[in-house]
Design a protein around this motif. Structure first.
Motif, PDB file in Angstrom:
ATOM      1  N   ASN A   1       0.825  -1.200   0.000  1.00  0.00           N
ATOM      2  CA  ASN A   1       0.000   0.000   0.000  1.00  0.00           C
ATOM      3  C   ASN A   1       0.864   1.257   0.000  1.00  0.00           C
ATOM      4  O   ASN A   1       0.576   2.232  -0.710  1.00  0.00           O
ATOM      5  N   SER A   2       1.953   1.238   0.787  1.00  0.00           N
ATOM      6  CA  SER A   2       2.863   2.388   0.819  1.00  0.00           C
ATOM      7  C   SER A   2       3.552   2.565  -0.530  1.00  0.00           C
ATOM      8  O   SER A   2       3.829   3.695  -0.951  1.00  0.00           O
ATOM      9  N   GLY A   3       3.826   1.466  -1.202  1.00  0.00           N
ATOM     10  CA  GLY A   3       4.415   1.561  -2.525  1.00  0.00           C
ATOM     11  C   GLY A   3       3.481   2.213  -3.517  1.00  0.00           C
ATOM     12  O   GLY A   3       3.872   3.138  -4.250  1.00  0.00           O
ATOM     13  N   SER A   4       2.231   1.778  -3.544  1.00  0.00           N
ATOM     14  CA  SER A   4       1.273   2.374  -4.480  1.00  0.00           C
ATOM     15  C   SER A   4       0.971   3.820  -4.106  1.00  0.00           C
ATOM     16  O   SER A   4       0.642   4.644  -4.975  1.00  0.00           O
ATOM     17  N   ALA A   5       1.119   4.174  -2.803  1.00  0.00           N
ATOM     18  CA  ALA A   5       0.863   5.548  -2.366  1.00  0.00           C
ATOM     19  C   ALA A   5       1.860   6.539  -2.951  1.00  0.00           C
ATOM     20  O   ALA A   5       1.608   7.751  -2.964  1.00  0.00           O
ATOM     21  N   LEU A   6       3.004   6.045  -3.451  1.00  0.00           N
ATOM     22  CA  LEU A   6       3.976   6.938  -4.094  1.00  0.00           C
ATOM     23  C   LEU A   6       3.390   7.618  -5.328  1.00  0.00           C
ATOM     24  O   LEU A   6       3.880   8.667  -5.750  1.00  0.00           O
ATOM     25  N   PHE A   7       2.339   7.033  -5.875  1.00  0.00           N
ATOM     26  CA  PHE A   7       1.665   7.620  -7.036  1.00  0.00           C
ATOM     27  C   PHE A   7       0.589   8.627  -6.623  1.00  0.00           C
ATOM     28  O   PHE A   7      -0.101   9.170  -7.487  1.00  0.00           O
ATOM     29  N   GLY A   8       0.448   8.871  -5.312  1.00  0.00           N
ATOM     30  CA  GLY A   8      -0.500   9.877  -4.848  1.00  0.00           C
ATOM     31  C   GLY A   8      -1.919   9.597  -5.291  1.00  0.00           C
ATOM     32  O   GLY A   8      -2.429   8.488  -5.099  1.00  0.00           O
ATOM     33  N   ASP A   9      -2.560  10.594  -5.900  1.00  0.00           N
ATOM     34  CA  ASP A   9      -3.956  10.439  -6.295  1.00  0.00           C
ATOM     35  C   ASP A   9      -4.141   9.452  -7.433  1.00  0.00           C
ATOM     36  O   ASP A   9      -5.269   9.090  -7.775  1.00  0.00           O
ATOM     37  N   ARG A  10      -3.047   9.002  -8.023  1.00  0.00           N
ATOM     38  CA  ARG A  10      -3.140   7.992  -9.079  1.00  0.00           C
ATOM     39  C   ARG A  10      -2.660   6.625  -8.587  1.00  0.00           C
ATOM     40  O   ARG A  10      -2.164   5.813  -9.353  1.00  0.00           O
ATOM     41  N   TYR A  11      -2.830   6.385  -7.285  1.00  0.00           N
ATOM     42  CA  TYR A  11      -2.394   5.114  -6.691  1.00  0.00           C
ATOM     43  C   TYR A  11      -3.041   3.914  -7.375  1.00  0.00           C
ATOM     44  O   TYR A  11      -2.452   2.840  -7.479  1.00  0.00           O
ATOM     45  N   SER A  12      -4.285   4.092  -7.839  1.00  0.00           N
ATOM     46  CA  SER A  12      -4.994   2.973  -8.461  1.00  0.00           C
ATOM     47  C   SER A  12      -4.427   2.606  -9.821  1.00  0.00           C
ATOM     48  O   SER A  12      -4.790   1.575 -10.394  1.00  0.00           O
ATOM     49  N   ALA A  13      -3.512   3.446 -10.338  1.00  0.00           N
ATOM     50  CA  ALA A  13      -2.869   3.112 -11.615  1.00  0.00           C
ATOM     51  C   ALA A  13      -1.934   1.919 -11.459  1.00  0.00           C
ATOM     52  O   ALA A  13      -1.625   1.238 -12.448  1.00  0.00           O
ATOM     53  N   ILE A  14      -1.460   1.664 -10.226  1.00  0.00           N
ATOM     54  CA  ILE A  14      -0.655   0.467  -9.991  1.00  0.00           C
ATOM     55  C   ILE A  14      -1.596  -0.721 -10.105  1.00  0.00           C
ATOM     56  O   ILE A  14      -2.431  -0.966  -9.243  1.00  0.00           O
ATOM     57  N   ALA A  15      -1.445  -1.479 -11.195  1.00  0.00           N
ATOM     58  CA  ALA A  15      -2.438  -2.496 -11.536  1.00  0.00           C
ATOM     59  C   ALA A  15      -1.990  -3.916 -11.221  1.00  0.00           C
ATOM     60  O   ALA A  15      -2.816  -4.829 -11.185  1.00  0.00           O
ATOM     61  N   ALA A  16      -0.690  -4.128 -11.009  1.00  0.00           N
ATOM     62  CA  ALA A  16      -0.197  -5.483 -10.738  1.00  0.00           C
ATOM     63  C   ALA A  16       1.150  -5.406 -10.040  1.00  0.00           C
ATOM     64  O   ALA A  16       1.858  -4.393 -10.115  1.00  0.00           O
TER      65      ALA A  16
END
Length: 321
Positions: A162-177
């Motif tokens: 979760n902390s890794g995907s949070a690096l994308f900020g408001d586009r965290y959901s772009a981390i797809a896999a």
């Protein structure tokens, strides 16, 4: 060579090529879907040693307008850069498929072709994935802290992902896999934190899913282990890795004499282009027709985009205990 022997060799070559192409095509379709399009395996046509694509950007072009003002307005510039990848050449070693041996076993040449295709198909996929993983892992580590979450000596956890995907900020959901080594994957399984139902299995590559439905691509690539022993888990966006198989795959079955037994040898060669999203292969330093070690050098992949959110993804470093 008798007419019958020649016919058998032709059957072998045709059957092997057909089995190989059909098997790989079906495998790629399933893999692309299961990986949520983060790793895309498709046919392509890339002449030359490099593939290039123009990337246009226009920052701060949209502003609010004061209807009562007549002030000058600064111009916005349309910028152009180039993203692109590199052609990777691959092949097989000479493979002995002596017809005499198959005749001795009472086997048809078509069966030999299926056996070889079943072995080479997963090997080709594994090689491409390993090279792509090495490239994107190196590129992300070269970008550095902006795309790296270091779990500070802790093992893998959903919190770390979760902390890794949070690096994308408001586009965290772009981390797809996520692409991960089997050791951190089994740490998650032991904690009952992931769905262990396989979405895709081919050779040594498996795809599961995490608590948010993101696929977990599990493969024991050596490039998912850092020099200090930490495990690297890669969070990728759709289109992060593009692997385009070029036309011109060539396979030859050659018969040679002069030995006690007649030899029949199979050898094949082909190429694919590897592209990382938001990056450009450094043609000057990386060069043409790169080998595995050059693909795994982070500085050979130049970040072109202005924001990490338009790049291939993030990396999570976790302890190996």
């Amino acid at each position: 060579m008798t007419a019958n022997a020649l016919t058998n060799l032709q059957v072998f070559e045709r059957t092997l090529e057909t089995a190989m192409i059909q098997g790989i095509a079906q495998m790629c379709d399933v893999f692309n879907a299961a990986s949520k399009g983060t790793v895309v395996l498709v046919p392509g046509s890339n002449p030359g040693s490099f593939n290039r694509e123009a990337l246009y950007d226009m920052d701060d072009a949209v502003v609010l307008r004061d209807v009562f003002s007549d002030d000058d307005v600064a111009e916005a510039n349309l910028s152009r850069d180039v993203v692109g990848g590199v052609k990777v050449e691959y092949g097989t070693k000479p493979i002995r498929i002596d017809q005499a041996l198959w005749n001795h076993m009472g086997r048809a040449p078509g069966e030999a072709a299926v056996v070889v295709a079943q072995r080479l198909g997963p090997a080709f996929l594994q090689q491409k994935l390993n090279l792509a993983i090495a490239a994107v892992a190196a590129a992300l580590q070269n970008i550095g802290a902006a795309v790296t979450h270091d779990a500070a000596g802790d093992p893998i956890s959903l919190g770390a992902l979760n902390s890794g995907s949070a690096l994308f900020g408001d586009r965290y959901s772009a981390i797809a896999a996520w692409i991960m080594h089997s050791t951190p994957f089994h740490q998650l399984v032991a904690a009952n934190l992931v769905n262990t139902a396989a979405l895709f299995t081919y050779g040594t590559v498996k795809i599961m899913s995490d608590h948010m439905g993101r696929p977990l691509i599990v493969t024991d690539s050596a490039d998912l282990i850092a020099d200090d022993g930490d495990f690297l888990t890669l969070g990728l966006v759709p289109g992060a890795l593009l692997l385009e198989e070029n036309p011109g795959f060539r396979a030859v079955v050659q018969t040679s004499v002069g030995k006690t037994n007649i030899r029949d040898t199979y050898q094949a060669e082909g190429s694919f282009n590897l592209t990382l999203k938001g990056c450009k292969w450094d043609e000057e330093h990386g060069g043409a027709s790169p080998q595995a070690d050059a693909l795994a050098v982070g500085t050979n992949w130049d970040q072109v985009v202005n924001t990490i959110k338009d790049g291939p993804g993030v990396v999570v470093r976790c302890d190996n205990d």
